[in-house]
Structures are given as structure tokens and as C-alpha cells.
Write an enzyme that holds these catalytic residues in place. Sequence first.
Site, PDB file in Angstrom:
ATOM      1  N   HIS A 215      -2.894   3.165   4.962  1.00  0.00           N
ATOM      2  CA  HIS A 215      -4.172   3.324   4.329  1.00  0.00           C
ATOM      3  C   HIS A 215      -4.309   4.594   4.225  1.00  0.00           C
ATOM      4  CE1 HIS A 215      -7.457   2.558   6.052  1.00  0.00           C
ATOM      5  NE2 HIS A 215      -7.194   1.628   7.098  1.00  0.00           N
TER       6      HIS A 215
ATOM      7  N   ASP B 102      -8.470   4.993  12.171  1.00  0.00           N
ATOM      8  CA  ASP B 102      -8.346   4.276  10.672  1.00  0.00           C
ATOM      9  C   ASP B 102      -8.167   4.648   9.262  1.00  0.00           C
ATOM     10  OD1 ASP B 102     -10.585   1.962  10.080  1.00  0.00           O
ATOM     11  OD2 ASP B 102      -8.722   2.001   9.429  1.00  0.00           O
TER      12      ASP B 102
ATOM     13  N   GLU C 218      -8.774   0.150   0.915  1.00  0.00           N
ATOM     14  CA  GLU C 218      -7.833  -0.836   2.307  1.00  0.00           C
ATOM     15  C   GLU C 218      -9.641  -1.042   2.725  1.00  0.00           C
ATOM     16  OE1 GLU C 218      -9.226  -0.766   5.883  1.00  0.00           O
ATOM     17  OE2 GLU C 218      -7.983  -3.105   5.997  1.00  0.00           O
ATOM     18  N   GLU C 219     -10.687  -0.441   3.188  1.00  0.00           N
ATOM     19  CA  GLU C 219     -11.848  -0.906   3.763  1.00  0.00           C
ATOM     20  C   GLU C 219     -12.635  -1.785   2.489  1.00  0.00           C
ATOM     21  OE1 GLU C 219     -11.665   0.116   6.657  1.00  0.00           O
ATOM     22  OE2 GLU C 219     -11.317   1.789   6.974  1.00  0.00           O
TER      23      GLU C 219
ATOM     24  N   ASP D 251      -1.668   0.380  10.988  1.00  0.00           N
ATOM     25  CA  ASP D 251      -2.897   0.935  10.555  1.00  0.00           C
ATOM     26  C   ASP D 251      -3.866   0.691  12.131  1.00  0.00           C
ATOM     27  OD1 ASP D 251      -5.948  -0.643   8.818  1.00  0.00           O
ATOM     28  OD2 ASP D 251      -5.515   0.900   8.890  1.00  0.00           O
TER      29      ASP D 251
ATOM     30  N   HIS E 222     -15.109   3.357  11.795  1.00  0.00           N
ATOM     31  CA  HIS E 222     -16.112   3.235  10.703  1.00  0.00           C
ATOM     32  C   HIS E 222     -17.336   4.148  11.382  1.00  0.00           C
ATOM     33  CE1 HIS E 222     -13.628  -0.696   9.572  1.00  0.00           C
ATOM     34  NE2 HIS E 222     -12.891   0.049   9.287  1.00  0.00           N
TER      35      HIS E 222
HETATM   36  N1  LIG Z   1     -10.342  -4.034  10.961  1.00  0.00           N
HETATM   37  C1  LIG Z   1      -9.382  -2.763  10.308  1.00  0.00           C
HETATM   38  C2  LIG Z   1      -9.640  -2.529  12.008  1.00  0.00           C
HETATM   39  C3  LIG Z   1      -9.247  -3.170  12.589  1.00  0.00           C
HETATM   40  C4  LIG Z   1      -7.565  -4.105  12.547  1.00  0.00           C
HETATM   41  C5  LIG Z   1      -7.680  -4.747  13.842  1.00  0.00           C
HETATM   42  C6  LIG Z   1      -8.265  -4.501  14.888  1.00  0.00           C
HETATM   43  I1  LIG Z   1      -7.815  -5.886  16.989  1.00  0.00           I
HETATM   44  C7  LIG Z   1      -9.484  -3.954  14.994  1.00  0.00           C
HETATM   45  C8  LIG Z   1      -9.969  -3.882  14.176  1.00  0.00           C
HETATM   46  C9  LIG Z   1     -10.063  -2.274   9.548  1.00  0.00           C
HETATM   47  O1  LIG Z   1     -11.092  -1.457   9.561  1.00  0.00           O
HETATM   48  N2  LIG Z   1      -8.876  -1.460   9.070  1.00  0.00           N
HETATM   49  O2  LIG Z   1      -8.693  -0.190   8.321  1.00  0.00           O
HETATM   50 ZN   LIG Z   2     -11.606   0.484   8.654  1.00  0.00          ZN
HETATM   51 ZN   LIG Z   3      -7.246   1.014   8.763  1.00  0.00          ZN
END
Ligand SMILES: N[C@H](Cc1ccc(I)cc1)C(=O)NO
Ligand SMILES: [Zn+2]
Ligand SMILES: [Zn+2]
Length: 291
Positions: A97, A117, A151-152, A179, A256
Site C-alpha cells: 500500500h 509502513d 489501506e490504513e 506490508d 503510524h
Molecule cells: N496493522 C497493520 C500493520 C501491522 C500488521 C501486522 C502486524 I503483526 C503488526 C502491524 C497496518 O497498520 N498496516 O498498514
Molecule cells: Zn499501517
Molecule cells: Zn501497512
Amino acid sequence: SYAIDNQAAVNQLLPQLQDSNILGTIQSLSNYQNRFYTTSHGVNASNWIAAQWKQLAGNRGDVTVEQFAHASWPQKSVILTIKGTDNSAETIVLGGHLDSTVGSGTGESSRAPGADDDASGVASLTEVIRVLLAGNYQPRRTIKFMAYSAEEVGLRGSADIAKRFKQQQAKVVGALQLDMTNYQGDAQDIFLFTDYTNAAQNTFLANLAKVYLPSLKVGYSQCGYACSDHASWNAQGYAASFPFESSFNNSNPYIHSRNDTLASSGNQAKHALKFSQLALAYAVELGSDGP
Ligand SMILES: N[C@H](Cc1ccc(I)cc1)C(=O)NO
Ligand SMILES: [Zn+2]
Ligand SMILES: [Zn+2]
């Protein structure tokens, strides 16, 4: 069937993947103030990726780049298609993403670098595109690389696209999500997530790592919820997989936030390179199967 029978092609292409290119792409993407799905920066970042992928496409007649417009927000998703030769009706999807966030309240002036991320995932994929096209690889199946918007905020970009593909009865043989590929939270290198994914395809990925990346350690983990865009493909009944940078317990604590920077991942892209390698093996092995 998940046969591993293209060693010549994969072993010729794998060594061409370079972490220096991945590093550069992460740097460029994290230089945007943010890549949030409703901001001008977010729109610009999408356009930059489209321009980069168009440059990589060059004048290859079997390669197209498009931006997928979403009805209710301005940031478009980006799709690069390498049309297959004699089995083009069957499609492989590799995605990540392009949006970033610093949580609820993110807006035009928020600082959200999103280096891990998910600039890392988009950068890992971009390096696979570069090597496949530079190496003049021609798949038999169609291969689609996707940089998803939004995606977020609930996997919204990939949900739109996966639903459209289902409506069109597209034959998606498999989807791979990258991701967060660059923060090494554990001793192991790659974690295959087992929820919201397809077990048989996960086994195929573990076997690809064994055959092509024998020095890498593969682990398994779960998110416990629909934690990235693989869940959008899974929801439409397509086989999805999600190789991730760490275990759930040791995942990147900086995401984040304004501290999700390259520096927080050690100013390197060696970890992300492993995911480019796995993704290339996946794309070439699946992409090379006939009807
Ligand atoms: N929640 C997901 C990130 C995410 C995905 C897996 C794990 I384990 C920890 C964190 C996210 O913010 N994707 O953009
Ligand atoms: Zn994220
Ligand atoms: Zn992500």
C-alpha cells in the site's frame, strides 16, 4: 499445482535485485510530508509511483501502467500489468500500500513518513518490477503489481479492486501482500501469516524460500484481524499470502508515527531485499505456468 520448476529463470534474475535501489525508493516515498489518502501529498505520491513504474515499463508493448480511481477519495491506486503470453487469462497479483498515516486526525500538514509502513513494501515490489523488465522476462500468465491507496483506513483501496476483479470473474491464481518488509524485529527473516491467507500458497512460499533462499529463516505468525490488503483478496475467495518482516510480538513500534523513518530501520534495505527475492521467485514460478 505449486511446482518449483523454473530454477534457470529465477536464478538468473535473483542476483540482479539490489538493496540500494530499494533504499532509494523508500527515501523518495518517505520524503513526502505524508501519503494519507485524502491529502495533496498522498495524491502526489500516487502520481510519482505511476511515473516511476511507467519509466520502468519503457516501450514494452506487453506492459501497461494505470491508476485506479476510487469513487469517494482522491488518492488513486497504481497497477502495472505484464500481459502473459499463452496463459494471459490467469493472473498473479503482488501488492503493497502506498498510503501512510499517523492515526486518526491525520491531515494535510501531518508528518507521516511511513518508511516501513509501507514504503518498504512498495519499494520491494518496485525493485522486482525493475529486474523482471530489465531482464526482459516474459510471463505466460499475466502479472499485476499493485500499490493500493487507503489501506490504513480499512483496506479500502484493495477492497475496491478485489471486488471489481471478482465482479469481472478474473482468474486470480494468487495474491501476495508486502506490508512492512524492512524492520527486522526478530532473528528470523520472514514470517508467513496464517490468518486471512491460503495455507497451500503459504506452503508454496515456504518451499520457494527453502529452494531459492536457503540461508533465510522462515517463521509463522498471526495478526488476529484483517491487518493488511491480503485480507481483501481473501475476502473475495482468492488465495492470498502475507510474508511479514517480524513476529506479531516484535513488530515495528514506530509505525503510524513521525518516527517511522528509514533511520528507525537502521538506514538500510537489506531486510526489504529478502522480500524482493521471495516476491520475484513467487512471480516467476507462478507466472511461468502454462494453461
Ligand atoms: N496493522 C497493520 C500493520 C501491522 C500488521 C501486522 C502486524 I503483526 C503488526 C502491524 C497496518 O497498520 N498496516 O498498514
Ligand atoms: Zn499501517
Ligand atoms: Zn501497512
